[in-house]
Design a protein around this motif. Structure first.
Motif, mmCIF file in Angstrom:
data_model
loop_
_atom_site.group_PDB
_atom_site.id
_atom_site.type_symbol
_atom_site.label_atom_id
_atom_site.label_comp_id
_atom_site.label_asym_id
_atom_site.label_seq_id
_atom_site.Cartn_x
_atom_site.Cartn_y
_atom_site.Cartn_z
ATOM 1 N N GLU A 21 0.839 -1.204 0.000
ATOM 2 C CA GLU A 21 0.000 0.000 0.000
ATOM 3 C C GLU A 21 0.873 1.253 0.000
ATOM 4 N N HIS A 22 2.002 1.183 0.723
ATOM 5 C CA HIS A 22 2.914 2.329 0.746
ATOM 6 C C HIS A 22 3.473 2.590 -0.657
ATOM 7 N N LYS A 23 3.850 1.527 -1.316
ATOM 8 C CA LYS A 23 4.374 1.653 -2.695
ATOM 9 C C LYS A 23 3.338 2.327 -3.588
ATOM 10 N N ASP A 24 2.074 1.878 -3.467
ATOM 11 C CA ASP A 24 1.013 2.461 -4.299
ATOM 12 C C ASP A 24 0.887 3.961 -4.041
ATOM 13 N N ALA A 25 0.939 4.351 -2.748
ATOM 14 C CA ALA A 25 0.781 5.772 -2.408
ATOM 15 C C ALA A 25 1.919 6.579 -3.012
ATOM 16 N N GLU A 26 3.142 6.036 -2.856
ATOM 17 C CA GLU A 26 4.322 6.738 -3.358
ATOM 18 C C GLU A 26 4.288 6.898 -4.862
ATOM 19 N N SER A 27 3.720 5.884 -5.537
ATOM 20 C CA SER A 27 3.792 5.921 -6.993
ATOM 21 C C SER A 27 2.516 6.493 -7.619
ATOM 22 N N LEU A 34 4.499 15.567 -7.897
ATOM 23 C CA LEU A 34 4.923 16.513 -6.853
ATOM 24 C C LEU A 34 6.424 16.359 -6.569
ATOM 25 N N LEU A 35 6.858 15.085 -6.471
ATOM 26 C CA LEU A 35 8.265 14.834 -6.168
ATOM 27 C C LEU A 35 9.171 15.237 -7.323
ATOM 28 N N ASP A 36 8.611 15.235 -8.541
ATOM 29 C CA ASP A 36 9.396 15.650 -9.719
ATOM 30 C C ASP A 36 9.343 17.155 -9.925
ATOM 31 N N TYR A 128 -0.749 6.408 13.329
ATOM 32 C CA TYR A 128 0.522 5.914 12.769
ATOM 33 C C TYR A 128 0.678 6.303 11.295
ATOM 34 N N THR A 129 -0.332 6.028 10.499
ATOM 35 C CA THR A 129 -0.161 6.172 9.050
ATOM 36 C C THR A 129 0.153 7.616 8.665
ATOM 37 N N ARG A 130 -0.469 8.575 9.302
ATOM 38 C CA ARG A 130 -0.164 9.966 8.947
ATOM 39 C C ARG A 130 1.091 10.467 9.674
ATOM 40 N N TYR A 131 1.127 10.378 11.005
ATOM 41 C CA TYR A 131 2.232 11.056 11.702
ATOM 42 C C TYR A 131 3.576 10.365 11.479
ATOM 43 N N LEU A 132 3.605 9.036 11.461
ATOM 44 C CA LEU A 132 4.901 8.403 11.219
ATOM 45 C C LEU A 132 5.341 8.615 9.771
ATOM 46 N N GLY A 133 4.362 8.712 8.871
ATOM 47 C CA GLY A 133 4.682 9.047 7.477
ATOM 48 C C GLY A 133 5.252 10.453 7.369
ATOM 49 N N ASP A 134 4.622 11.404 8.059
ATOM 50 C CA ASP A 134 5.108 12.787 8.007
ATOM 51 C C ASP A 134 6.516 12.893 8.584
ATOM 52 N N SER A 136 8.683 10.565 8.358
ATOM 53 C CA SER A 136 9.594 9.738 7.545
ATOM 54 C C SER A 136 9.739 10.371 6.162
ATOM 55 N N GLY A 137 9.006 9.830 5.187
ATOM 56 C CA GLY A 137 9.078 10.366 3.821
ATOM 57 C C GLY A 137 8.716 11.841 3.758
ATOM 58 N N GLY A 138 7.845 12.288 4.658
ATOM 59 C CA GLY A 138 7.428 13.689 4.679
ATOM 60 C C GLY A 138 8.613 14.647 4.773
ATOM 61 N N ALA A 140 11.523 14.335 3.429
ATOM 62 C CA ALA A 140 12.098 14.521 2.092
ATOM 63 C C ALA A 140 11.178 15.394 1.244
ATOM 64 N N ILE A 141 9.869 15.202 1.391
ATOM 65 C CA ILE A 141 8.915 15.991 0.599
ATOM 66 C C ILE A 141 9.076 17.485 0.919
ATOM 67 N N GLY A 142 9.236 17.802 2.202
ATOM 68 C CA GLY A 142 9.440 19.193 2.603
ATOM 69 C C GLY A 142 10.663 19.791 1.918
ATOM 70 N N VAL A 199 -6.388 2.838 5.755
ATOM 71 C CA VAL A 199 -5.983 4.251 5.803
ATOM 72 C C VAL A 199 -5.115 4.597 4.594
ATOM 73 N N PHE A 200 -4.218 3.685 4.217
ATOM 74 C CA PHE A 200 -3.444 3.937 2.998
ATOM 75 C C PHE A 200 -4.387 4.073 1.800
ATOM 76 N N GLY A 201 -5.407 3.219 1.768
ATOM 77 C CA GLY A 201 -6.380 3.294 0.677
ATOM 78 C C GLY A 201 -7.109 4.636 0.666
ATOM 79 N N LEU A 206 -7.456 10.230 -1.984
ATOM 80 C CA LEU A 206 -7.115 11.656 -2.145
ATOM 81 C C LEU A 206 -6.249 11.845 -3.380
ATOM 82 N N PHE A 207 -5.222 10.984 -3.490
ATOM 83 C CA PHE A 207 -4.291 11.139 -4.618
ATOM 84 C C PHE A 207 -4.997 10.921 -5.947
ATOM 85 N N GLU A 208 -5.953 9.984 -5.961
ATOM 86 C CA GLU A 208 -6.699 9.770 -7.214
ATOM 87 C C GLU A 208 -7.452 11.028 -7.615
HETATM 88 FE FE1 VER Z 1 6.103 7.054 3.424
HETATM 89 N N1 VER Z 1 8.056 6.727 3.760
HETATM 90 N N2 VER Z 1 6.547 7.929 1.701
HETATM 91 N N3 VER Z 1 4.198 7.504 3.148
HETATM 92 N N4 VER Z 1 5.708 6.285 5.226
HETATM 93 C C1 VER Z 1 8.605 6.127 4.819
HETATM 94 C C2 VER Z 1 7.963 5.637 5.913
HETATM 95 C C3 VER Z 1 6.601 5.746 6.096
HETATM 96 C C4 VER Z 1 7.778 8.142 1.178
HETATM 97 C C5 VER Z 1 8.964 7.690 1.696
HETATM 98 C C6 VER Z 1 9.071 7.054 2.911
HETATM 99 C C7 VER Z 1 3.674 8.164 2.070
HETATM 100 O O1 VER Z 1 4.308 8.618 1.010
HETATM 101 C C8 VER Z 1 5.639 8.537 0.888
HETATM 102 C C9 VER Z 1 4.459 6.176 5.768
HETATM 103 C C10 VER Z 1 3.278 6.621 5.225
HETATM 104 C C11 VER Z 1 3.187 7.259 4.010
HETATM 105 C C12 VER Z 1 10.295 6.640 3.500
HETATM 106 C C13 VER Z 1 10.023 6.056 4.677
HETATM 107 C C14 VER Z 1 7.645 8.903 -0.034
HETATM 108 C C15 VER Z 1 8.806 9.337 -0.931
HETATM 109 C C16 VER Z 1 6.315 9.137 -0.189
HETATM 110 C C17 VER Z 1 5.575 9.861 -1.248
HETATM 111 C C18 VER Z 1 5.964 10.199 -2.364
HETATM 112 C C19 VER Z 1 2.258 8.326 2.248
HETATM 113 C C20 VER Z 1 1.351 9.021 1.260
HETATM 114 C C21 VER Z 1 1.957 7.768 3.454
HETATM 115 C C22 VER Z 1 0.641 7.652 4.166
HETATM 116 C C23 VER Z 1 -0.315 8.506 4.062
HETATM 117 C C24 VER Z 1 4.567 5.543 7.053
HETATM 118 C C25 VER Z 1 3.433 5.260 8.002
HETATM 119 C C26 VER Z 1 5.901 5.283 7.260
HETATM 120 C C27 VER Z 1 6.509 4.647 8.497
HETATM 121 C C28 VER Z 1 6.842 3.192 8.277
HETATM 122 C C29 VER Z 1 7.397 2.610 9.562
HETATM 123 O O2 VER Z 1 6.660 1.935 10.272
HETATM 124 O O3 VER Z 1 8.555 2.862 9.835
HETATM 125 C C30 VER Z 1 11.685 6.840 2.908
#
Ligand code: VER
Length: 219
Positions: A21-27, A34-36, A128-134, A136-138, A140-142, A199-201, A206-208
């Motif tokens: 699901e994370h892969k799908d969100a990223e791609s 946005l990342l480009d 978890y899904t929002r704050y740990l994402g923000d 983490s990957g968030g 880099a997005i900033g 939650v990823f779905g 949103l992304f769709e």
């Molecule tokens: Fe992700 N993410 N992410 N991410 N993420 C990481 C960890 C992480 C990345 C990169 C990374 C989302 O989008 C992205 C989430 C949740 C989410 C890395 C570590 C990129 C580059 C993108 C987008 C382009 C989105 C949309 C979400 C959810 C809404 C979580 C919850 C985590 C923590 C994983 C863990 O348990 O450690 C490099």
């Protein structure tokens, strides 16, 4: 009910259980663009405006569940994002004012967060899904936004800056330790993992919607 220690901690089950699901969100198209650096100010502003009601829901349910024995273990007002989103919206929307958003994806997401108020185990997945994402990957997005839009120091990316968290790594490690220490049955652990996927779905939804607007967002 006995709570058996599990072989694999909940934090690992959550991360590994949502890898696809994370892969799908990223791609998603919107995120890739946005990342480009191919999304303009309107696109980023509308994305933030969609996130606003979601964080408002996360943070009002978070306040209601602050003393809950399960959800309270991860809730931390110091990382709340609503004020940061408002600050960024003021920066990005400027004189035009914050755009009014009509979005069924946002409505669905907010409804699901609100429903978790009655089932705190599931709120953990939302948190978890929002704050740990923000955190983490968030991060880099900033940095990418700052570069793409040549933002003046610190402006417009408050969303990715956690004043209370100078270093994400130790914070995330402590967060995962708190997840792993939750006294949850195996069944409840599974429910959390399933909700993370949901939650990823919802984020994917949103992304769709945002992706359908890419012609208007082209930069
Ligand atoms: Fe992700 N993410 N992410 N991410 N993420 C990481 C960890 C992480 C990345 C990169 C990374 C989302 O989008 C992205 C989430 C949740 C989410 C890395 C570590 C990129 C580059 C993108 C987008 C382009 C989105 C949309 C979400 C959810 C809404 C979580 C919850 C985590 C923590 C994983 C863990 O348990 O450690 C490099």
């Amino acid at each position: 009910m006995t709570v058996l220690p599990t072989e694999t901690g909940l934090s690992v089950l959550m991360r590994e259980g949502s890898q696809a699901e994370h892969k799908d969100a990223e791609s998603s198209n919107f995120m890739s663009f946005l990342l480009d650096g191919k999304v303009n100010e309107t696109g980023y502003t509308e994305y933030l405006a969609m996130l606003r009601p979601i964080y408002a829901a996360l943070e009002s349910v978070g306040a209601a569940l602050a003393d809950d024995p399960i959800a309270g273990a991860v809730i931390d007002p110091a990382i709340h994002r609503l004020a940061a989103i408002d600050q960024d919206l003021a920066y990005w929307s400027g004189a035009a004012g914050v755009p009014a958003i009509q979005s069924s994806a946002v409505d669905r997401y907010v409804a699901r967060v609100e429903a978790s108020a009655a089932d705190p185990v599931l709120f953990v997945a939302h948190h978890y899904t929002r704050y740990l994402g923000d955190l983490s990957g968030g991060q880099a997005i900033g940095r990418i936004l700052a570069r793409t839009f040549d933002l003046p120091e610190g402006q417009g990316i408050a969303f990715y800056q956690f004043d209370a968290v100078p270093k994400p790594k130790p914070y995330k490690d402590a967060y995962r330790a708190a997840l792993d220490a939750l006294p949850l049955t195996e069944r409840d652990q599974q429910r959390v993992v399933e909700e993370v996927k949901v939650v990823f779905g919802l984020n994917g939804g949103l992304f769709e919607e945002l992706s359908t607007q890419l012609p208007r967002y082209a930069r």
